[in-house]
Design a protein around this motif. Structure first.
Motif, PDB file in Angstrom:
ATOM      1  N   TYR A  20     -32.039  -0.236  27.128  1.00  0.00           N
ATOM      2  CA  TYR A  20     -31.687  -1.572  26.710  1.00  0.00           C
ATOM      3  C   TYR A  20     -32.121  -2.812  27.729  1.00  0.00           C
ATOM      4  O   TYR A  20     -32.325  -3.914  26.843  1.00  0.00           O
ATOM      5  N   GLU A  21     -32.604  -2.442  28.718  1.00  0.00           N
ATOM      6  CA  GLU A  21     -33.346  -3.551  29.529  1.00  0.00           C
ATOM      7  C   GLU A  21     -34.653  -3.964  28.836  1.00  0.00           C
ATOM      8  O   GLU A  21     -34.945  -5.170  28.639  1.00  0.00           O
ATOM      9  N   GLN A  22     -35.158  -2.815  28.301  1.00  0.00           N
ATOM     10  CA  GLN A  22     -36.636  -3.046  27.544  1.00  0.00           C
ATOM     11  C   GLN A  22     -36.318  -3.768  26.250  1.00  0.00           C
ATOM     12  O   GLN A  22     -36.994  -4.669  25.705  1.00  0.00           O
ATOM     13  N   TRP A  23     -35.171  -3.725  25.545  1.00  0.00           N
ATOM     14  CA  TRP A  23     -35.002  -4.233  24.375  1.00  0.00           C
ATOM     15  C   TRP A  23     -34.542  -5.590  24.309  1.00  0.00           C
ATOM     16  O   TRP A  23     -34.852  -6.382  23.919  1.00  0.00           O
ATOM     17  N   ILE A  24     -33.669  -5.909  25.473  1.00  0.00           N
ATOM     18  CA  ILE A  24     -33.390  -7.267  25.679  1.00  0.00           C
ATOM     19  C   ILE A  24     -34.664  -8.044  26.026  1.00  0.00           C
ATOM     20  O   ILE A  24     -35.010  -9.290  25.807  1.00  0.00           O
ATOM     21  N   GLY A  25     -35.186  -7.552  26.900  1.00  0.00           N
ATOM     22  CA  GLY A  25     -36.727  -8.323  27.484  1.00  0.00           C
ATOM     23  C   GLY A  25     -36.625  -9.389  27.984  1.00  0.00           C
ATOM     24  O   GLY A  25     -35.461  -9.688  28.858  1.00  0.00           O
ATOM     25  N   PRO A  26     -37.345 -10.683  27.543  1.00  0.00           N
ATOM     26  CA  PRO A  26     -37.278 -11.941  28.024  1.00  0.00           C
ATOM     27  C   PRO A  26     -35.835 -12.598  27.803  1.00  0.00           C
ATOM     28  O   PRO A  26     -35.704 -13.757  28.264  1.00  0.00           O
ATOM     29  N   ALA A  27     -35.176 -12.247  26.823  1.00  0.00           N
ATOM     30  CA  ALA A  27     -33.966 -12.880  26.366  1.00  0.00           C
ATOM     31  C   ALA A  27     -32.933 -13.064  27.274  1.00  0.00           C
ATOM     32  O   ALA A  27     -32.716 -12.279  28.270  1.00  0.00           O
ATOM     33  N   GLU A  28     -31.913 -13.976  27.287  1.00  0.00           N
ATOM     34  CA  GLU A  28     -30.752 -13.961  28.274  1.00  0.00           C
ATOM     35  C   GLU A  28     -30.276 -12.277  28.083  1.00  0.00           C
ATOM     36  O   GLU A  28     -29.827 -11.826  26.927  1.00  0.00           O
ATOM     37  N   MET A  29     -29.523 -12.010  29.295  1.00  0.00           N
ATOM     38  CA  MET A  29     -29.175 -10.497  29.228  1.00  0.00           C
ATOM     39  C   MET A  29     -27.666 -10.839  29.064  1.00  0.00           C
ATOM     40  O   MET A  29     -26.924 -11.532  29.629  1.00  0.00           O
ATOM     41  N   VAL A  30     -27.287  -9.999  28.041  1.00  0.00           N
ATOM     42  CA  VAL A  30     -25.806  -9.894  27.755  1.00  0.00           C
ATOM     43  C   VAL A  30     -25.512  -8.530  27.745  1.00  0.00           C
ATOM     44  O   VAL A  30     -26.467  -7.572  27.464  1.00  0.00           O
ATOM     45  N   PRO A  31     -24.116  -8.180  27.868  1.00  0.00           N
ATOM     46  CA  PRO A  31     -23.699  -6.570  27.710  1.00  0.00           C
ATOM     47  C   PRO A  31     -24.226  -6.146  26.432  1.00  0.00           C
ATOM     48  O   PRO A  31     -24.006  -6.886  25.357  1.00  0.00           O
ATOM     49  N   PHE A  32     -24.592  -4.707  26.335  1.00  0.00           N
ATOM     50  CA  PHE A  32     -24.431  -4.126  25.042  1.00  0.00           C
ATOM     51  C   PHE A  32     -23.080  -4.314  23.952  1.00  0.00           C
ATOM     52  O   PHE A  32     -22.319  -3.987  24.612  1.00  0.00           O
ATOM     53  N   GLN A  33     -23.363  -4.574  22.857  1.00  0.00           N
ATOM     54  CA  GLN A  33     -22.446  -4.659  21.989  1.00  0.00           C
ATOM     55  C   GLN A  33     -22.850  -3.947  20.562  1.00  0.00           C
ATOM     56  O   GLN A  33     -23.908  -4.953  20.086  1.00  0.00           O
ATOM     57  N   ASP A  34     -22.030  -3.272  19.844  1.00  0.00           N
ATOM     58  CA  ASP A  34     -22.554  -2.724  18.761  1.00  0.00           C
ATOM     59  C   ASP A  34     -23.141  -3.704  17.442  1.00  0.00           C
ATOM     60  O   ASP A  34     -24.092  -3.190  16.892  1.00  0.00           O
ATOM     61  N   ASN A  35     -22.158  -4.782  17.339  1.00  0.00           N
ATOM     62  CA  ASN A  35     -22.529  -5.595  16.299  1.00  0.00           C
ATOM     63  C   ASN A  35     -23.630  -6.641  16.625  1.00  0.00           C
ATOM     64  O   ASN A  35     -23.630  -7.666  15.800  1.00  0.00           O
ATOM     65  N   ARG A  36     -24.484  -6.649  17.714  1.00  0.00           N
ATOM     66  CA  ARG A  36     -25.468  -7.319  17.883  1.00  0.00           C
ATOM     67  C   ARG A  36     -26.781  -6.562  18.301  1.00  0.00           C
ATOM     68  O   ARG A  36     -27.531  -7.071  19.036  1.00  0.00           O
TER      69      ARG A  36
END
Length: 440
Positions: free
Chosen positions: A210-226
């Protein structure tokens, strides 16, 4: 092979790849410059669109060798490697950028990764096929244009209509003056989208970095519908359906109008009229763009964008299309393969064809990219063109979020007098920094 991928994936996820942050790439010449050599390509992003692109490039066996796939979701990664039989499968694309034997990359990630990954690829000397919209925001789009120019690499934007023979013919008829002076275009995306519901943060799925998926975007908790696919409807990751399906129609509309700059005035109305869910972008949007030209009568042009994500009643019986209105008629065209030409007083042309038939570049968008690499020329959808069209998506969303009306300077790509709108020309990146945040 697959068990090895999983071990490597878990190892790099755990270490955080600390040493990569300081890496610098040097620009190299194209390895596959010989016409007898195949262009070696890597896929970054193994979702539905990435898988489709990989399949189409793989069909060009005489010209292309798909050698690597990359995705932060190991389940998608293993599936993609098995399907395309690639020699490499990694969860961090920087490994591919450091590989001097790879000539080009396909970027089919979520939108928030498009420009950061593409800029890094350009700086590594790779040619790039980047999905639409080419950037998450206008600033990143400009930085990508500059990176392509600086490194003298080919960057093809994933607006495939630029390589569609019937679309090219339709634009040629407009250029020939078949409907007179084209003063207005109307584009639409009308369909019934699904509801993504209201959900809460939950546990990260097994095998997802998930760290790699988020990348440079603002960190938000994992949520299935996003996450997979539904990231499109969140400000942090996507550009709504205007930047998703609408990117194609807005590109066609701007192309047909013959405007080669940004609009100066954007007015938008709309919001969430239908879907009671977590989506952040409008499901209903009407936007008007004005191109002043030189300010004189006959030079001003207008583009109208309509989006309704709750209807199955389509203009011309197609969910997406563009009408061009000229002083002597109207031309309708759709990427669904429809075309209609009306003269004055709606006189129908029963067999509309251009006087001059294009005999230039390939009408296969993927092959056109390869030809541009081999021949050292612009592709059908060069990144400078892609940036202008993708910016229409962003300007629509900016106007919708920041009061409904925006005055935009096409030369400096700035907004004056509206701080909220100006802030949306870029984005807020991850607190503490990240190695993929674009510089400039």
């Amino acid at each position: 092979m697959q068990s090895s991928i999983r071990r490597d994936f878990l190892k790099t996820s755990a270490t955080g790849l600390v040493g990569w942050a300081a890496m610098r790439y040097s620009t190299s010449s194209v390895r596959a410059s010989n016409a007898n050599e195949r262009v070696r390509i890597a896929l970054i992003g193994c979702g539905g669109q990435g898988s489709g692109l990989a399949a189409r490039f793989s069909e060009l066996k005489q010209h292309v060798e798909l050698v690597a796939v990359c995705d932060p979701d190991i389940n998608r990664l293993e599936k993609s490697q098995k399907k395309h039989d690639t020699s490499q499968a990694v969860n961090d694309f920087r490994t591919l950028l450091d590989d001097k034997t790879i000539d080009a990359v396909i970027i089919a990630t979520p939108d928030h990764w498009h420009a950061p990954a593409a800029i890094m690829a350009c700086d590594a000397g790779k040619h790039v096929y980047v999905e639409k919209p080419c950037a998450h925001n206008i600033r990143e789009g400009r930085l990508l244009v500059e990176a392509a120019q600086r490194n003298k690499v080919v960057v093809q934007h994933g607006t495939q209509s630029r390589s569609n023979a019937s679309m090219i013919d339709a634009i040629q008829m407009l250029r020939e003056g078949r409907i007179g002076n084209v003063l207005m275009a109307r584009a639409w995306n009308i369909q019934r989208r699904g509801n993504i519901g209201h959900k809460q943060p939950s546990e990260i799925p097994s095998g997802v970095d998930y760290e790699q998926w988020i990348g440079p975007a603002e960190m938000v908790p994992f949520q299935d519908n996003r996450f997979h696919y539904n990231w499109r409807w969140w400000f942090n990751f996507g550009a709504g359906d205007t930047g998703n399906d609408g990117a194609h129609e807005l590109d066609i509309a701007r192309w047909g109008l013959g405007v080669e700059t940004h609009p100066s005035r954007i007015v938008a109305v709309g919001g969430k009229y239908f879907h009671d869910d977590d989506q952040q972008f409008p499901d209903t949007q009407t936007v008007v763009y004005e191109y002043p030209g030189n300010g004189e009568v006959g030079h001003k042009k207008q583009l109208i964008w309509e989006m309704r994500l709750w209807s199955t009643n389509y203009p011309h019986n197609v969910d997406s299309g563009v009408e061009f209105h000229g002083t002597e008629g109207t031309l309708f065209v759709s990427k669904r393969g429809k075309l209609e030409l009306l003269g004055e007083r709606n006189a129908k042309d029963s067999n509309p064809k251009p006087k001059t038939i294009s005999t230039g570049s390939s009408t296969d968008h993927e092959l056109n990219f390869i030809e541009a690499i081999r021949q050292g020329r612009e592709p059908n959808a060069p990144i400078a063109v892609g940036h202008l069209s993708a910016s229409l998506c962003h300007l629509a969303n900016i106007a919708s979020r920041a009061g409904g009306a925006v005055q935009f300077d096409p030369t400096t790509e700035t907004i004056q007098g509206n701080e909220d709108a100006s802030n949306l020309l870029t984005r807020t990146y991850r607190a503490g920094g990240h190695w993929a945040i674009p510089k400039g």
